[in-house]
Design a protein around this motif. Structure first.
Motif, PDB file in Angstrom:
ATOM      1  N   VAL A   1       0.878  -1.163   0.000  1.00  0.00           N
ATOM      2  CA  VAL A   1       0.000   0.000   0.000  1.00  0.00           C
ATOM      3  C   VAL A   1       0.915   1.211   0.000  1.00  0.00           C
ATOM      4  CG1 VAL A   1      -1.666   1.350   1.351  1.00  0.00           C
ATOM      5  CG2 VAL A   1      -1.871  -1.157   1.242  1.00  0.00           C
ATOM      6  N   ILE A   2       0.675   2.148  -0.912  1.00  0.00           N
ATOM      7  CA  ILE A   2       1.522   3.336  -0.966  1.00  0.00           C
ATOM      8  C   ILE A   2       0.687   4.599  -1.120  1.00  0.00           C
ATOM      9  CG2 ILE A   2       1.957   3.020  -3.438  1.00  0.00           C
ATOM     10  CD1 ILE A   2       4.779   4.323  -2.866  1.00  0.00           C
ATOM     11  N   ASN A   3       0.952   5.538  -0.229  1.00  0.00           N
ATOM     12  CA  ASN A   3       0.468   6.905  -0.392  1.00  0.00           C
ATOM     13  C   ASN A   3       1.704   7.706  -0.777  1.00  0.00           C
ATOM     14  OD1 ASN A   3      -0.351   9.540  -0.236  1.00  0.00           O
ATOM     15  ND2 ASN A   3      -1.482   9.297   1.667  1.00  0.00           N
ATOM     16  N   PRO A   4       1.902   7.925  -2.063  1.00  0.00           N
ATOM     17  CA  PRO A   4       3.124   8.586  -2.499  1.00  0.00           C
ATOM     18  C   PRO A   4       3.131  10.085  -2.231  1.00  0.00           C
ATOM     19  CG  PRO A   4       1.685   8.234  -4.366  1.00  0.00           C
ATOM     20  CD  PRO A   4       1.031   7.581  -3.188  1.00  0.00           C
ATOM     21  N   ALA A   5       1.988  10.626  -1.833  1.00  0.00           N
ATOM     22  CA  ALA A   5       1.850  12.068  -1.610  1.00  0.00           C
ATOM     23  C   ALA A   5       2.306  12.788  -2.885  1.00  0.00           C
ATOM     24  CB  ALA A   5       2.601  12.494  -0.366  1.00  0.00           C
ATOM     25  N   ALA A   6       3.021  13.874  -2.761  1.00  0.00           N
ATOM     26  CA  ALA A   6       3.419  14.677  -3.925  1.00  0.00           C
ATOM     27  C   ALA A   6       4.267  13.896  -4.923  1.00  0.00           C
ATOM     28  CB  ALA A   6       4.157  15.924  -3.472  1.00  0.00           C
ATOM     29  N   TYR A   7       4.995  12.889  -4.454  1.00  0.00           N
ATOM     30  CA  TYR A   7       5.819  12.102  -5.380  1.00  0.00           C
ATOM     31  C   TYR A   7       4.983  11.350  -6.404  1.00  0.00           C
ATOM     32  CZ  TYR A   7      10.032  12.926  -2.591  1.00  0.00           C
ATOM     33  OH  TYR A   7      11.091  13.490  -1.930  1.00  0.00           O
ATOM     34  N   GLY A   8       3.730  11.115  -6.115  1.00  0.00           N
ATOM     35  CA  GLY A   8       2.881  10.446  -7.087  1.00  0.00           C
ATOM     36  C   GLY A   8       2.769  11.211  -8.391  1.00  0.00           C
ATOM     37  N   HIS A   9       2.890  12.529  -8.298  1.00  0.00           N
ATOM     38  CA  HIS A   9       2.736  13.388  -9.473  1.00  0.00           C
ATOM     39  C   HIS A   9       4.053  13.674 -10.179  1.00  0.00           C
ATOM     40  CE1 HIS A   9      -1.084  13.932  -7.527  1.00  0.00           C
ATOM     41  NE2 HIS A   9      -0.481  14.454  -6.479  1.00  0.00           N
ATOM     42  N   THR A  10       5.169  13.246  -9.574  1.00  0.00           N
ATOM     43  CA  THR A  10       6.467  13.646 -10.107  1.00  0.00           C
ATOM     44  C   THR A  10       7.482  12.525 -10.281  1.00  0.00           C
ATOM     45  OG1 THR A  10       7.381  14.086  -7.903  1.00  0.00           O
ATOM     46  CG2 THR A  10       6.252  15.918  -9.013  1.00  0.00           C
ATOM     47  N   SER A  11       7.300  11.393  -9.623  1.00  0.00           N
ATOM     48  CA  SER A  11       8.393  10.428  -9.523  1.00  0.00           C
ATOM     49  C   SER A  11       8.308   9.255 -10.490  1.00  0.00           C
ATOM     50  CB  SER A  11       8.502   9.885  -8.102  1.00  0.00           C
ATOM     51  OG  SER A  11       9.574   8.965  -8.033  1.00  0.00           O
ATOM     52  N   ILE A  12       9.135   9.316 -11.511  1.00  0.00           N
ATOM     53  CA  ILE A  12       9.309   8.178 -12.413  1.00  0.00           C
ATOM     54  C   ILE A  12      10.072   7.075 -11.684  1.00  0.00           C
ATOM     55  CG2 ILE A  12      10.297   7.419 -14.620  1.00  0.00           C
ATOM     56  CD1 ILE A  12       7.972   9.425 -14.886  1.00  0.00           C
ATOM     57  N   ALA A  13      10.955   7.445 -10.767  1.00  0.00           N
ATOM     58  CA  ALA A  13      11.728   6.453 -10.006  1.00  0.00           C
ATOM     59  C   ALA A  13      10.797   5.558  -9.181  1.00  0.00           C
ATOM     60  CB  ALA A  13      12.741   7.147  -9.101  1.00  0.00           C
ATOM     61  N   ILE A  14       9.808   6.143  -8.532  1.00  0.00           N
ATOM     62  CA  ILE A  14       8.850   5.336  -7.771  1.00  0.00           C
ATOM     63  C   ILE A  14       8.032   4.465  -8.711  1.00  0.00           C
ATOM     64  CG2 ILE A  14       6.741   5.481  -6.373  1.00  0.00           C
ATOM     65  CD1 ILE A  14       8.138   7.758  -4.808  1.00  0.00           C
ATOM     66  N   LEU A  15       7.581   5.011  -9.833  1.00  0.00           N
ATOM     67  CA  LEU A  15       6.860   4.203 -10.825  1.00  0.00           C
ATOM     68  C   LEU A  15       7.706   3.020 -11.274  1.00  0.00           C
ATOM     69  CD1 LEU A  15       4.665   3.520 -12.928  1.00  0.00           C
ATOM     70  CD2 LEU A  15       5.752   5.207 -14.433  1.00  0.00           C
ATOM     71  N   ASP A  16       8.951   3.274 -11.636  1.00  0.00           N
ATOM     72  CA  ASP A  16       9.819   2.187 -12.103  1.00  0.00           C
ATOM     73  C   ASP A  16      10.004   1.115 -11.030  1.00  0.00           C
ATOM     74  OD1 ASP A  16      10.058   3.370 -14.585  1.00  0.00           O
ATOM     75  OD2 ASP A  16      12.076   4.160 -14.226  1.00  0.00           O
ATOM     76  N   GLY A  17      10.148   1.530  -9.776  1.00  0.00           N
ATOM     77  CA  GLY A  17      10.256   0.567  -8.686  1.00  0.00           C
ATOM     78  C   GLY A  17       8.997  -0.277  -8.553  1.00  0.00           C
ATOM     79  N   LEU A  18       7.847   0.369  -8.620  1.00  0.00           N
ATOM     80  CA  LEU A  18       6.580  -0.344  -8.486  1.00  0.00           C
ATOM     81  C   LEU A  18       6.367  -1.332  -9.627  1.00  0.00           C
ATOM     82  CD1 LEU A  18       4.310   2.611  -7.338  1.00  0.00           C
ATOM     83  CD2 LEU A  18       5.103   0.700  -5.922  1.00  0.00           C
ATOM     84  N   LYS A  19       6.816  -0.983 -10.811  1.00  0.00           N
ATOM     85  CA  LYS A  19       6.639  -1.867 -11.966  1.00  0.00           C
ATOM     86  C   LYS A  19       7.426  -3.166 -11.824  1.00  0.00           C
ATOM     87  CE  LYS A  19       6.756   0.143 -16.013  1.00  0.00           C
ATOM     88  NZ  LYS A  19       7.144   1.086 -17.088  1.00  0.00           N
ATOM     89  N   MET A  20       8.403  -3.192 -10.943  1.00  0.00           N
ATOM     90  CA  MET A  20       9.189  -4.412 -10.715  1.00  0.00           C
ATOM     91  C   MET A  20       8.518  -5.376  -9.741  1.00  0.00           C
ATOM     92  SD  MET A  20      13.128  -3.158 -10.613  1.00  0.00           S
ATOM     93  CE  MET A  20      12.963  -1.567  -9.828  1.00  0.00           C
ATOM     94  N   LEU A  21       7.454  -4.950  -9.086  1.00  0.00           N
ATOM     95  CA  LEU A  21       6.805  -5.789  -8.086  1.00  0.00           C
ATOM     96  C   LEU A  21       5.871  -6.802  -8.742  1.00  0.00           C
ATOM     97  CD1 LEU A  21       5.829  -3.193  -5.330  1.00  0.00           C
ATOM     98  CD2 LEU A  21       7.823  -4.674  -5.414  1.00  0.00           C
ATOM     99  N   SER A  22       5.821  -7.975  -8.157  1.00  0.00           N
ATOM    100  CA  SER A  22       4.854  -8.981  -8.610  1.00  0.00           C
ATOM    101  C   SER A  22       3.710  -9.129  -7.609  1.00  0.00           C
ATOM    102  CB  SER A  22       5.568 -10.320  -8.817  1.00  0.00           C
ATOM    103  OG  SER A  22       6.145 -10.756  -7.603  1.00  0.00           O
ATOM    104  N   VAL A  23       3.762  -8.371  -6.508  1.00  0.00           N
ATOM    105  CA  VAL A  23       2.697  -8.404  -5.501  1.00  0.00           C
ATOM    106  C   VAL A  23       1.684  -7.291  -5.798  1.00  0.00           C
ATOM    107  CG1 VAL A  23       4.220  -9.390  -3.750  1.00  0.00           C
ATOM    108  CG2 VAL A  23       3.934  -6.897  -3.872  1.00  0.00           C
ATOM    109  N   PRO A  24       0.474  -7.411  -5.264  1.00  0.00           N
ATOM    110  CA  PRO A  24      -0.521  -6.346  -5.467  1.00  0.00           C
ATOM    111  C   PRO A  24      -0.036  -5.007  -4.913  1.00  0.00           C
ATOM    112  CG  PRO A  24      -1.551  -8.318  -4.547  1.00  0.00           C
ATOM    113  CD  PRO A  24      -0.076  -8.531  -4.502  1.00  0.00           C
ATOM    114  N   VAL A  25      -0.350  -3.936  -5.637  1.00  0.00           N
ATOM    115  CA  VAL A  25       0.004  -2.571  -5.227  1.00  0.00           C
ATOM    116  C   VAL A  25      -1.292  -1.763  -5.158  1.00  0.00           C
ATOM    117  CG1 VAL A  25       1.211  -0.449  -5.883  1.00  0.00           C
ATOM    118  CG2 VAL A  25       2.277  -2.685  -6.321  1.00  0.00           C
ATOM    119  N   ILE A  26      -1.546  -1.196  -3.980  1.00  0.00           N
ATOM    120  CA  ILE A  26      -2.724  -0.354  -3.799  1.00  0.00           C
ATOM    121  C   ILE A  26      -2.252   1.071  -3.562  1.00  0.00           C
ATOM    122  CG2 ILE A  26      -4.844   0.050  -2.499  1.00  0.00           C
ATOM    123  CD1 ILE A  26      -4.713  -2.702  -3.922  1.00  0.00           C
ATOM    124  N   GLU A  27      -2.652   1.974  -4.437  1.00  0.00           N
ATOM    125  CA  GLU A  27      -2.368   3.398  -4.262  1.00  0.00           C
ATOM    126  C   GLU A  27      -3.422   3.968  -3.326  1.00  0.00           C
ATOM    127  OE1 GLU A  27      -1.776   7.454  -6.937  1.00  0.00           O
ATOM    128  OE2 GLU A  27      -2.448   5.610  -7.918  1.00  0.00           O
TER     129      GLU A  27
END
Length: 148
Positions: free
Chosen positions: A73-99
């Protein structure tokens, strides 16, 4: 014991209860942690609950979740609107991701209406204040159980 659900919170969420309570409510991050722990426990799960104001630290924890978490579960706060690094990290996960968001980004400023995190999320919970985290943990627990 099964793997925990990781619950990660981004920048400025350490100031919940003080920061813009008209938007984010009066509950503190410690209150949110207790809600998450209780909800996870009701589903036979545990949580690893963390917050950082630093993008790289969040990425490190996302990478850790690859092998250590049953869901994220991730509340990225402001990084949700700006972070490609967080997106790239999340794309490597095989577990469910809840924003997760306390407020409803779609009803706020235009720049908040899109998040990069949504591109990698299994689902999104927003607009329910601290209960957003509880609902996200519940969804994560259910999805993790199905994935077994």
């Amino acid at each position: 014991m099964s793997k925990p659900i990781y619950v990660l919170s981004g920048p400025n969420l350490n100031l919940l209860g003080v920061r813009e309570p008209e938007i984010y409510g009066h509950q503190t991050l410690d209150d949110v942690k207790r809600l998450c722990e209780a909800r996870a426990s009701a589903f036979g799960c545990t949580v690893v609950f963390r917050q950082s104001n630093h993008e790289g630290e969040l990425v490190d924890w996302i990478q850790e979740a690859r092998t250590e978490a049953s869901a994220l579960v991730i509340n990225p706060a402001a990084y949700g609107h700006t972070s490609i690094a967080i997106l790239d990290g999340l794309k490597m996960l095989s577990v469910p991701v809840i924003e997760c968001h306390l407020s409803n980004p779609a009803s706020r400023e235009t720049f908040r209406r899109k998040t990069y995190v949504s591109l990698a999320a299994t689902g999104v919970v927003s607009g329910f204040g601290a209960a957003s985290y509880e609902l996200a943990v519940e969804a994560a627990a259910g999805l993790a159980r199905k994935a077994k």
